[in-house]
Enzyme design. Structure first.
Site, PDB file in Angstrom:
ATOM      1  N   ARG A   1       0.825  -1.217   0.000  1.00 25.84           N
ATOM      2  CA  ARG A   1       0.000   0.000   0.000  1.00 25.84           C
ATOM      3  C   ARG A   1       0.862   1.271   0.000  1.00 25.84           C
ATOM      4  O   ARG A   1       0.554   2.256   0.670  1.00 25.84           O
ATOM      5  CB  ARG A   1      -0.963   0.009   1.191  1.00 25.84           C
ATOM      6  CG  ARG A   1      -2.085  -1.009   1.019  1.00 25.84           C
ATOM      7  CD  ARG A   1      -3.060  -0.918   2.166  1.00 25.84           C
ATOM      8  NE  ARG A   1      -2.426  -1.244   3.435  1.00 25.84           N
ATOM      9  CZ  ARG A   1      -2.887  -0.909   4.626  1.00 25.84           C
ATOM     10  NH1 ARG A   1      -4.000  -0.215   4.727  1.00 25.84           N
ATOM     11  NH2 ARG A   1      -2.246  -1.254   5.726  1.00 25.84           N
ATOM     12  N   GLU A   2       1.957   1.214  -0.767  1.00 27.24           N
ATOM     13  CA  GLU A   2       2.849   2.364  -0.820  1.00 27.24           C
ATOM     14  C   GLU A   2       2.135   3.614  -1.320  1.00 27.24           C
ATOM     15  O   GLU A   2       2.407   4.733  -0.866  1.00 27.24           O
ATOM     16  CB  GLU A   2       4.045   2.070  -1.731  1.00 27.24           C
ATOM     17  CG  GLU A   2       5.005   1.006  -1.211  1.00 27.24           C
ATOM     18  CD  GLU A   2       4.586  -0.428  -1.548  1.00 27.24           C
ATOM     19  OE1 GLU A   2       3.425  -0.648  -1.975  1.00 27.24           O
ATOM     20  OE2 GLU A   2       5.411  -1.341  -1.374  1.00 27.24           O
TER      21      GLU A   2
ATOM     22  N   ILE B   1     -27.984   4.102  14.537  1.00 25.59           N
ATOM     23  CA  ILE B   1     -27.805   2.962  13.635  1.00 25.59           C
ATOM     24  C   ILE B   1     -26.880   1.905  14.240  1.00 25.59           C
ATOM     25  O   ILE B   1     -26.840   0.774  13.788  1.00 25.59           O
ATOM     26  CB  ILE B   1     -27.292   3.457  12.260  1.00 25.59           C
ATOM     27  CG1 ILE B   1     -28.243   4.512  11.687  1.00 25.59           C
ATOM     28  CG2 ILE B   1     -27.121   2.324  11.274  1.00 25.59           C
ATOM     29  CD1 ILE B   1     -29.685   4.065  11.568  1.00 25.59           C
TER      30      ILE B   1
ATOM     31  N   HIS C   1     -30.925  -2.149   8.317  1.00 21.80           N
ATOM     32  CA  HIS C   1     -30.427  -0.825   7.938  1.00 21.80           C
ATOM     33  C   HIS C   1     -29.766  -0.904   6.581  1.00 21.80           C
ATOM     34  O   HIS C   1     -29.049  -1.864   6.281  1.00 21.80           O
ATOM     35  CB  HIS C   1     -29.424  -0.318   8.982  1.00 21.80           C
ATOM     36  CG  HIS C   1     -28.600   0.822   8.484  1.00 21.80           C
ATOM     37  ND1 HIS C   1     -29.137   2.077   8.284  1.00 21.80           N
ATOM     38  CD2 HIS C   1     -27.317   0.902   8.092  1.00 21.80           C
ATOM     39  CE1 HIS C   1     -28.194   2.875   7.806  1.00 21.80           C
ATOM     40  NE2 HIS C   1     -27.087   2.182   7.670  1.00 21.80           N
TER      41      HIS C   1
ATOM     42  N   GLU D   1     -31.042   5.989   4.260  1.00 25.60           N
ATOM     43  CA  GLU D   1     -30.434   7.303   4.066  1.00 25.60           C
ATOM     44  C   GLU D   1     -31.397   8.181   3.277  1.00 25.60           C
ATOM     45  O   GLU D   1     -31.843   7.773   2.212  1.00 25.60           O
ATOM     46  CB  GLU D   1     -29.125   7.110   3.291  1.00 25.60           C
ATOM     47  CG  GLU D   1     -28.238   8.316   3.222  1.00 25.60           C
ATOM     48  CD  GLU D   1     -28.465   9.119   1.961  1.00 25.60           C
ATOM     49  OE1 GLU D   1     -28.658  10.333   2.096  1.00 25.60           O
ATOM     50  OE2 GLU D   1     -28.448   8.552   0.876  1.00 25.60           O
TER      51      GLU D   1
ATOM     52  N   HIS E   1     -22.392  11.934   7.113  1.00 22.91           N
ATOM     53  CA  HIS E   1     -21.203  12.020   6.267  1.00 22.91           C
ATOM     54  C   HIS E   1     -20.514  13.366   6.414  1.00 22.91           C
ATOM     55  O   HIS E   1     -19.478  13.602   5.828  1.00 22.91           O
ATOM     56  CB  HIS E   1     -21.580  11.751   4.813  1.00 22.91           C
ATOM     57  CG  HIS E   1     -22.321  10.455   4.660  1.00 22.91           C
ATOM     58  ND1 HIS E   1     -23.687  10.391   4.738  1.00 22.91           N
ATOM     59  CD2 HIS E   1     -21.888   9.190   4.502  1.00 22.91           C
ATOM     60  CE1 HIS E   1     -24.071   9.123   4.611  1.00 22.91           C
ATOM     61  NE2 HIS E   1     -23.002   8.378   4.476  1.00 22.91           N
TER      62      HIS E   1
HETATM   63  N1  GLN Z   1     -24.494  -0.857  12.463  1.00 22.05           N
HETATM   64  C1  GLN Z   1     -23.484  -0.339  11.610  1.00 22.05           C
HETATM   65  C2  GLN Z   1     -22.917   0.956  12.186  1.00 22.05           C
HETATM   66  O1  GLN Z   1     -23.623   1.692  12.761  1.00 22.05           O
HETATM   67  C3  GLN Z   1     -23.996  -0.069  10.236  1.00 22.05           C
HETATM   68  C4  GLN Z   1     -22.917   0.392   9.306  1.00 22.05           C
HETATM   69  C5  GLN Z   1     -23.335   0.538   7.876  1.00 22.05           C
HETATM   70  O2  GLN Z   1     -24.489   0.594   7.584  1.00 22.05           O
HETATM   71  N2  GLN Z   1     -22.406   0.612   6.974  1.00 22.05           N
HETATM   72  O3  GLN Z   1     -21.774   1.255  12.020  1.00 22.05           O
HETATM   73 ZN    ZN Z   2     -25.228   2.661   6.852  1.00 20.64          ZN
END
Ligand code: GLN
Ligand code: ZN
Length: 795
Positions: A25-26, A467, A677, A701, A730
């Protein structure tokens, strides 16, 4: 292999492209040092040049005759193509002339007033880009490259888009290789696929309509390549493996006819991969190109029609070594299929290649000292795949005796894998055979379950939750690393995790969340954590594959039958639940996501492997319920990613994928609430399948699209409960109460009140505590505001 002098064969071998990141991974280290201001641009370029040189040398040493150039990228080859043709959106402030490296990175990562770029992202694997920074410039959007786990940057095109040859990477790298003594075959992303992957800045623009403006830029580049001595050029048009409509067919004809006319000296190898050409085979063999590469791993049945229909003069590049997976090829079986073909075609019209670029496999198996030697003996990474190409070419050219030893070794590996007790577990097979349809159905329909669950859980309207993950601080990562290296004892690590969890639970109670989580501090990655606890999975040390830019993943290898020897999450759930009277979710990763983010064995259908994983997760679900969990979340972040490239193939995939999810979940009683999710919100085209998962609650989302994407779920279309993310994790930005309340009002316009949950978009692991505290407190306040509106309306 006896070192008899092999005849120099005219049968070529090619790689189509090789990993860019470097054996250690240089490139990642250099990029990250550069972004942090610790490495000058020239030093970064030197590292990159050294990696290219090493890549060419490695291929040369392994006997590859058609060595590619221009496949290397500092970030992404689609981005490079956009830069090459001058498709640089206005906000990046480019006004002609050479494109500065900083501009390229700004397109990839965005800029912020603070100078930090938004690489971080809550979703284990995929980055999103595109989130505007305050006072900065938003990156291009990022999305998955076909059905791989590689992500590309989505070019943005306007209706009045002009193209110009703004950057000459293919030419520069060709010359760089030439100076080192390698005559290479430059690789370009084809103009039609480029346009099809691009996104129009406004909905009235059809990128494909811009083709006639783009073709001259490509033609110009091809002419320049011819001038400096290139004879062949590989042009990738993977769009041919997807659904192609009449305008796309016309575009392909126009583009390649134009190249043939404008640059007759250049011979084009048109490369397709990731699936069968299907209906497009006749189109592909009728294009005025000198060569055609086809993926014969994903579509082995394509070999005979391809050979029959391609013009006799056309070079056929046979993609026979899997460029997407890590298993050794069964060379004798392959030769049985190839030899008859060679009898009908001149060997200088055949080339042996991987199914697609080797970008998608790790560099070299020799770097894995810790892997079980038996498992290692079944594997082939990039270097080993190149060796296989060489053996195949030699066998076809000079007969199997010339490579007798290599064939014997391949045969031994195949036989050992087929017979190994580590692969085959009779108990798993028996259990799978005993699966009945009843096992993937809940006891009662959703409406009945919902009523019972409501009574038992006694949650307020618009219940709030998260989540799953809370910030993975430097401390958390340090403790995990220290534990992995044996510098922190099991006891001390457990103690550390228990403290973190206790703190997270106190925090959630303080701010008033309704359904709590333990925080996932023990998890590095949502797939790895489970893979390490299941049988049939192997983990590598250095087998990195590029995900995007400097980001790499080390997918687990599913080599054998999957089972769950002992509980994976139950003790931690119990420990956490004991600290609160509020319900605490059991937190699992679903079978489809585990499958889609792994290298999967190729001796069983994917759906069978998925069902095995589902049964293992089912065991965990059952025990969580027995331990008292009333809510269990099974994440399926990657369900959509597994969709086949052709729509005709979607129903079959969605059928078994959703069935596997249900098989993992439907062991519980009606009273236990199953959540799932998904980190995205494009559900319009798969809503039936999502509904078919029959989770009691799904979180998705939606905050970035202002709930527009909820359109698909509009009342009636989706019967169960939904938590549309109201907080975009994000971005480090803390959304104010009113903003989230407004999103909830929008959600209420589309869904019934008793369907709605309140939660962020995704896990919070990449965020910092201060912003998480503030944002979640605001989220709870927003939910309370909406509850107040609800009770006012009721009065
Ligand atoms: N339960 C995971 C978290 O909260 C869900 C991550 C994901 O959806 N990528 O990190
Ligand atoms: Zn997610």
């Amino acid at each position: 292999m006896a070192s008899v002098s092999l005849p120099i064969h005219s049968l070529a071998t090619a790689t189509l492209g090789v990993p860019r990141i470097g054996p250690r991974r240089e490139l990642k280290s250099a990029l990250e040092a550069h972004w942090a201001g610790r490495l000058e641009e020239t030093a970064l370029e030197e590292t990159a040049a050294a990696l290219r040189a090493a890549g060419w040398a490695r291929q040369h040493a392994l006997g590859i005759t058609q060595i590619p150039s221009g496949d290397f990228s500092l970030y992404d080859h689609v981005l490079d193509t956009a830069v090459m043709v001058g498709a640089i959106p206005e906000r990046f402030g480019w006004s002609g002339g050479p494109v500065p490296l900083a501009t390229r990175f700004a397109m990839a990562r965005g800029t912020s007033s603070a100078g930090r770029s938004p690489d971080a992202d809550g979703c284990g694997h995929a980055g999103h880009g595109g989130t505007p920074r305050e006072g900065g410039v938003a990156a291009l959007e990022m999305t998955k490259w076909f059905d791989t786990n590689y992500h590309y940057l989505v070019p943005e095109l306007t209706g009045d888009q002009r193209f110009t040859l703004a950057d000459t990477k293919p030419l520069d790298h060709f010359l760089e290789a030439k100076a080192l003594g390698y005559h290479t075959r430059p690789v370009l992303l084809g103009p039609v696929t480029f346009l099809k992957l691009a996104k129009a800045a406004t909905p009235d623009v059809n990128p494909l309509a811009l083709l006639d403006r783009l073709v001259p830029v490509y033609a110009d580049l091809l002419a320049r390549l011819a001038e400096v001595g290139a004879d062949w050029v590989q042009i990738d048009e993977p769009c041919l493996a997807g659904d192609i409509d009449a305008p796309t067919r016309t575009a392909l004809h126009r583009a390649y006819s134009a190249f043939a006319r404008a640059v007759p000296d250049i011979r084009v190898l048109l490369a397709t991969y990731f699936g069968p050409l299907g209906d497009a085979l006749d189109l592909a063999v009728s294009l005025p190109v000198a060569g055609l590469h086809a993926d014969l791993v994903r579509a082995p049945g394509q070999l005979v029609p391809l050979v029959e229909r391609a013009p006799r003069e056309m070079l056929l590049s046979l993609g026979v070594v899997n460029g997407r997976n890590v298993w050794r090829t069964d060379l004798s079986a392959l030769l049985d299929r190839l030899e008859p073909v060679l009898a009908t075609r001149r060997s200088d019209r055949i080339e042996i290649a991987p199914s697609c670029s080797l970008l998608h496999v790790p560099v070299d198996l020799a770097q894995e000292d810790d892997l079980d030697p038996e498992i290692a003996s079944w594997l082939a990474f990039g270097v080993q795949k190149m060796e296989e190409l060489q053996v195949i070419a030699t066998a076809l050219q000079s007969g199997r005796d010339a490579v007798g030893e290599a064939l014997a070794a391949s045969h031994a590996a195949v036989a050992s894998r087929a017979a190994s007790p580590h692969v085959h577990d009779a108990a798993v097979a028996a259990r799978l055979a005993a699966v009945t349809p009843r096992m993937s159905r809940r006891e009662s329909p959703f409406a009945d379950r919902a009523e019972r669950q409501r009574r038992l859980l006694d949650l307020p309207a618009f219940p709030t939750t998260t989540i799953g993950s809370f910030p993975q601080t430097a401390e958390v990562r340090k403790a995990r690393a220290a534990h992995a290296r044996g510098r922190l004892s099991d006891g001390d690590y457990e103690h550390f995790l228990a403290e973190e969890t206790a703190r997270a639970i106190r925090f959630q109670e303080e701010i008033g969340l309704d359904v709590l989580v333990h925080g996932e501090f023990e998890r590095n990655d949502m797939v790895q954590y489970f893979g390490e606890r299941l049988s049939g999975f192997a983990f590598t040390r250095n087998a990195w594959v590029q995900s995007y830019g400097s980001r790499c993943v080390r997918p687990p290898i599913v080599y054998g039958d999957v089972a769950r020897p002992k509980p994976m999450t139950v003790a931690r759930w119990q420990q956490a639940q004991a600290l609160t009277r509020k319900p605490l979710k059991g937190m699992l990763t679903g079978p489809v996501t585990i499958l889609n983010w792994s290298f999967v064995r190729d001796d069983l259908p994917r759906e069978t492997v998925c069902r095995q994983i589902a049964l293992a997760i089912r065991d965990e679900v059952r025990e969580l319920e027995a331990a008292g969990a009333r809510i269990i979340q099974i994440d399926e972040a990657a369900l959509r990613e597994g969709l086949p490239l052709r729509k005709d193939d979607w129903p079959a995939y969605l059928d078994w994928a959703t069935e596997a999810f249900r098989l993992s979940a439907c062991v519980v009683s009606d009273e236990t609430q199953i959540h799932t999710h998904m980190c995205y919100s494009e559900f319009n085209d798969i809503l039936d399948a999502i509904a078919g998962m029959d989770a009691d609650v799904i979180s998705i989302e939606t905050s970035r699209s202002h709930m527009e994407l909820l359109g698909a779920f509009r009342a009636g279309a989706y019967p169960n409960e939904i938590g549309p993310g109201v907080y975009d994790i994000h971005s480090p930005r803390v959304p104010p109460v009113e903003e989230m309340a407004e999103l909830l009002r929008l959600a209420r316009e589309r869904l019934a009140d008793d369907q709605l949950w309140v939660n962020p978009d995704c896990g919070l692991k990449t965020r910092g505590w201060p912003e998480v505290r503030a944002a979640l407190a605001n989220m709870v306040a927003a939910a309370r505001e909406i509850r107040a509106e609800l009770s006012e309306a009721a009065e």
